[in-house]
Design a protein around this motif. Structure first.
Motif, PDB file in Angstrom:
ATOM      1  N   ARG A  72      -4.949   4.615  17.499  1.00  0.00           N
ATOM      2  CA  ARG A  72      -3.689   5.218  17.552  1.00  0.00           C
ATOM      3  C   ARG A  72      -2.305   4.449  18.063  1.00  0.00           C
ATOM      4  O   ARG A  72      -1.515   4.500  17.213  1.00  0.00           O
ATOM      5  N   LEU A  73      -2.607   3.763  19.098  1.00  0.00           N
ATOM      6  CA  LEU A  73      -1.639   2.637  19.377  1.00  0.00           C
ATOM      7  C   LEU A  73      -1.614   1.674  18.014  1.00  0.00           C
ATOM      8  O   LEU A  73      -0.431   1.394  18.064  1.00  0.00           O
ATOM      9  N   TYR A  74      -2.524   1.225  17.655  1.00  0.00           N
ATOM     10  CA  TYR A  74      -2.669   0.294  16.541  1.00  0.00           C
ATOM     11  C   TYR A  74      -2.112   0.530  15.367  1.00  0.00           C
ATOM     12  O   TYR A  74      -0.946  -0.052  14.792  1.00  0.00           O
ATOM     13  N   ARG A  75      -1.803   1.891  14.874  1.00  0.00           N
ATOM     14  CA  ARG A  75      -1.347   2.600  13.612  1.00  0.00           C
ATOM     15  C   ARG A  75      -0.075   2.807  14.120  1.00  0.00           C
ATOM     16  O   ARG A  75       1.060   2.399  13.378  1.00  0.00           O
ATOM     17  N   GLU A  76       0.511   3.117  15.414  1.00  0.00           N
ATOM     18  CA  GLU A  76       1.881   3.242  15.817  1.00  0.00           C
ATOM     19  C   GLU A  76       2.360   1.870  15.391  1.00  0.00           C
ATOM     20  O   GLU A  76       3.752   1.741  15.244  1.00  0.00           O
ATOM     21  N   GLN A  77       1.973   0.983  16.154  1.00  0.00           N
ATOM     22  CA  GLN A  77       2.658  -0.252  16.153  1.00  0.00           C
ATOM     23  C   GLN A  77       2.938  -0.845  14.795  1.00  0.00           C
ATOM     24  O   GLN A  77       3.776  -1.527  14.600  1.00  0.00           O
ATOM     25  N   ILE A  78       1.759  -0.831  13.853  1.00  0.00           N
ATOM     26  CA  ILE A  78       1.727  -1.331  12.404  1.00  0.00           C
ATOM     27  C   ILE A  78       2.770  -0.478  11.738  1.00  0.00           C
ATOM     28  O   ILE A  78       3.910  -0.916  11.138  1.00  0.00           O
ATOM     29  N   ALA A  79       2.985   0.918  12.067  1.00  0.00           N
ATOM     30  CA  ALA A  79       3.935   1.675  11.342  1.00  0.00           C
ATOM     31  C   ALA A  79       5.514   1.417  11.984  1.00  0.00           C
ATOM     32  O   ALA A  79       6.509   1.271  11.115  1.00  0.00           O
ATOM     33  N   LEU A  80       5.584   1.056  13.352  1.00  0.00           N
ATOM     34  CA  LEU A  80       6.915   0.734  13.796  1.00  0.00           C
ATOM     35  C   LEU A  80       7.325  -0.792  13.501  1.00  0.00           C
ATOM     36  O   LEU A  80       8.500  -0.927  13.196  1.00  0.00           O
ATOM     37  N   ARG A  81       6.522  -1.785  13.423  1.00  0.00           N
ATOM     38  CA  ARG A  81       6.661  -3.357  13.172  1.00  0.00           C
ATOM     39  C   ARG A  81       6.255  -3.918  12.109  1.00  0.00           C
ATOM     40  O   ARG A  81       6.760  -5.172  11.899  1.00  0.00           O
ATOM     41  N   GLY A  82       5.463  -3.206  11.182  1.00  0.00           N
ATOM     42  CA  GLY A  82       4.909  -3.790   9.917  1.00  0.00           C
ATOM     43  C   GLY A  82       3.661  -4.643  10.320  1.00  0.00           C
ATOM     44  O   GLY A  82       3.253  -4.742  11.291  1.00  0.00           O
ATOM     45  N   GLU A  83       2.923  -4.742   9.131  1.00  0.00           N
ATOM     46  CA  GLU A  83       1.543  -5.508   9.289  1.00  0.00           C
ATOM     47  C   GLU A  83       1.635  -6.822   9.585  1.00  0.00           C
ATOM     48  O   GLU A  83       0.512  -7.468   9.842  1.00  0.00           O
ATOM     49  N   THR A  84       2.517  -7.710   9.377  1.00  0.00           N
ATOM     50  CA  THR A  84       2.856  -9.125   9.458  1.00  0.00           C
ATOM     51  C   THR A  84       3.974  -9.231  10.559  1.00  0.00           C
ATOM     52  O   THR A  84       4.641  -8.526  10.861  1.00  0.00           O
ATOM     53  N   THR A  85       3.632 -10.379  11.325  1.00  0.00           N
ATOM     54  CA  THR A  85       4.598 -10.676  12.366  1.00  0.00           C
ATOM     55  C   THR A  85       5.901 -11.371  11.743  1.00  0.00           C
ATOM     56  O   THR A  85       5.712 -11.705  10.627  1.00  0.00           O
ATOM     57  N   PRO A  86       6.774 -11.661  12.402  1.00  0.00           N
ATOM     58  CA  PRO A  86       7.946 -12.329  11.685  1.00  0.00           C
ATOM     59  C   PRO A  86       7.788 -13.807  11.104  1.00  0.00           C
ATOM     60  O   PRO A  86       8.255 -14.542  10.249  1.00  0.00           O
ATOM     61  N   GLU A  87       6.655 -14.385  11.979  1.00  0.00           N
ATOM     62  CA  GLU A  87       6.219 -15.813  11.395  1.00  0.00           C
ATOM     63  C   GLU A  87       5.254 -15.877  10.214  1.00  0.00           C
ATOM     64  O   GLU A  87       4.627 -16.719   9.803  1.00  0.00           O
ATOM     65  N   GLY A  88       4.797 -14.526   9.811  1.00  0.00           N
ATOM     66  CA  GLY A  88       3.989 -14.259   8.787  1.00  0.00           C
ATOM     67  C   GLY A  88       2.471 -14.168   9.130  1.00  0.00           C
ATOM     68  O   GLY A  88       1.721 -14.181   8.287  1.00  0.00           O
TER      69      GLY A  88
END
Length: 353
Positions: free
Chosen positions: A96-112
């Motif tokens: 659940r936390l994994y999916r929430e974080q992906i939905a909130l911040r995207g599948e990639t980091t600012p550095e790619g």
């Protein structure tokens, strides 16, 4: 956890009639039964009151850990008896936390880089700090050569680069071996808290009983224990049927499981009405034991063509040793009318007594 958090939910196989089942070719029947076996082995998570409370507590700890800089983040310790389903419950929270974080911040980091919000590590017997650090590196597909500090540096770089916010460490009671003292174990866990800038979620059996939260101090000196100050103990309780609330929760659980069984001759009330007392005795109220019994029962029902669960079939299914040993006392209490899982019956008995 990265793969599990990313994977879509399973699709329940179709519920076929006897005629439809008989109409399948041998290959189609083999594939249908295989899908059913996989489905029954992976039912859940079921949102029981115990699981929801645990998830709420874990979310509160993780979401409060938004500290800047290198400030140590408080950890969570889920400590419960075997067979309660604590590992499955914590993994479900991790997904659940994994999916929430992906939905909130995207599948990639600012550095790619690919974002990996949560990782899951299960320990084995006599794990030392180097072994734990190596397991974390292995999860990130990093080299596992070098001493504990070298491995920790690699792991921390991955944590920061891939924006990991929580590490779940299961079977933490194996850390440093079962015979190690609480001081050594607490020191190793404090080391992890100091090194990794994430929320650590420990899962184990009998961890608090070892005095780990006191770090070897006497009860009067507990205030001196740093690890206890940094760690919130949580638990997961077995189902109980001594009161109406517990009996209603047990019935709700069985009705929920019932709806997810893919057996040709299943029917409403198969578990919740006809097998409620029996399943409580055979599982002693432990969720993992209950699900193991039902999973194995479904396998037997499919292989024998019985296509339903009843006492005759389930009597042929073996369960874990601890549950089988404890069931006699519960069975005697239910047979004597001293205990029931059925809501309303206990109160009616007291009124007519």
């Amino acid at each position: 956890m990265a793969a599990g958090g990313h994977r879509p939910d399973r699709t329940q196989p179709p519920q076929l009639t006897r005629a439809e089942l008989a109409g399948l070719s041998p290959r189609e029947l083999l594939r249908h039964n295989d899908r059913r076996a996989v489905w029954h082995a992976n039912i859940g998570p079921i949102h029981t009151p115990q699981l929801l409370k645990l998830h709420e507590d874990l979310a509160e700890i993780v979401e409060a850990n938004r500290h800047d800089g290198d400030k140590t983040k408080p950890a969570a310790l889920v400590d419960a008896c075997p067979g309660i389903g604590k590992s499955a419950a914590v993994r479900a929270y991790g997904r659940r936390l994994y999916r929430e974080q992906i939905a909130l911040r995207g599948e990639t980091t600012p550095e790619g880089h690919r974002r990996v919000p949560v990782i899951y590590i299960a320990l084995s017997g006599n794990t030392q700090i180097r072994g734990l650090n190596a397991a974390i590196c292995r999860f990130y597909r990093l080299p596992t050569t070098g001493d504990a500090d070298t491995l920790a540096e690699r792991a921390v770089d991955a944590v920061l680069s891939l924006k990991t916010c929580a590490i779940i460490i299961d079977d933490v009671h194996f850390l440093a071996g079962s015979q190690s003292n609480s001081v050594r174990m607490a020191n190793q866990l404090k080391y992890l808290s100091n090194v990794f800038p994430v929320t650590l979620i420990y899962v184990g059996v009998g961890v608090q009983q070892r005095g780990i939260l006191r770090e070897g101090f006497s009860p009067e000196e507990t205030l001196l224990a740093q690890f206890g100050r940094r760690t919130t103990p949580l638990t997961l309780l077995p189902f109980q049927v001594e009161d109406e609330t517990g009996r209603h929760q047990w019935r709700t659980l069985l009705k929920t499981i019932e709806r997810q069984l893919v057996l040709t001759d299943t029917y409403p009330g198969m578990l919740a009405d006809d097998l409620a007392d029996y399943l409580y005795v055979r599982s002693t109220g432990h969720f993992a034991s209950l699900m193991a019994l039902i999973n194995r029962g479904c396998l037997r029902a499919i292989r024998t063509g019985h296509e339903r669960l009843d006492t005759e079939l389930l009597d042929q299914v073996t369960n874990d040793a601890a549950t089988e040993e404890a069931r006699r006392e519960l069975a005697s209490a239910i047979d004597a009318g001293l205990l029931t899982t059925r809501p309303g019956i206990a109160d009616a008995r007291r009124r007519t007594a």
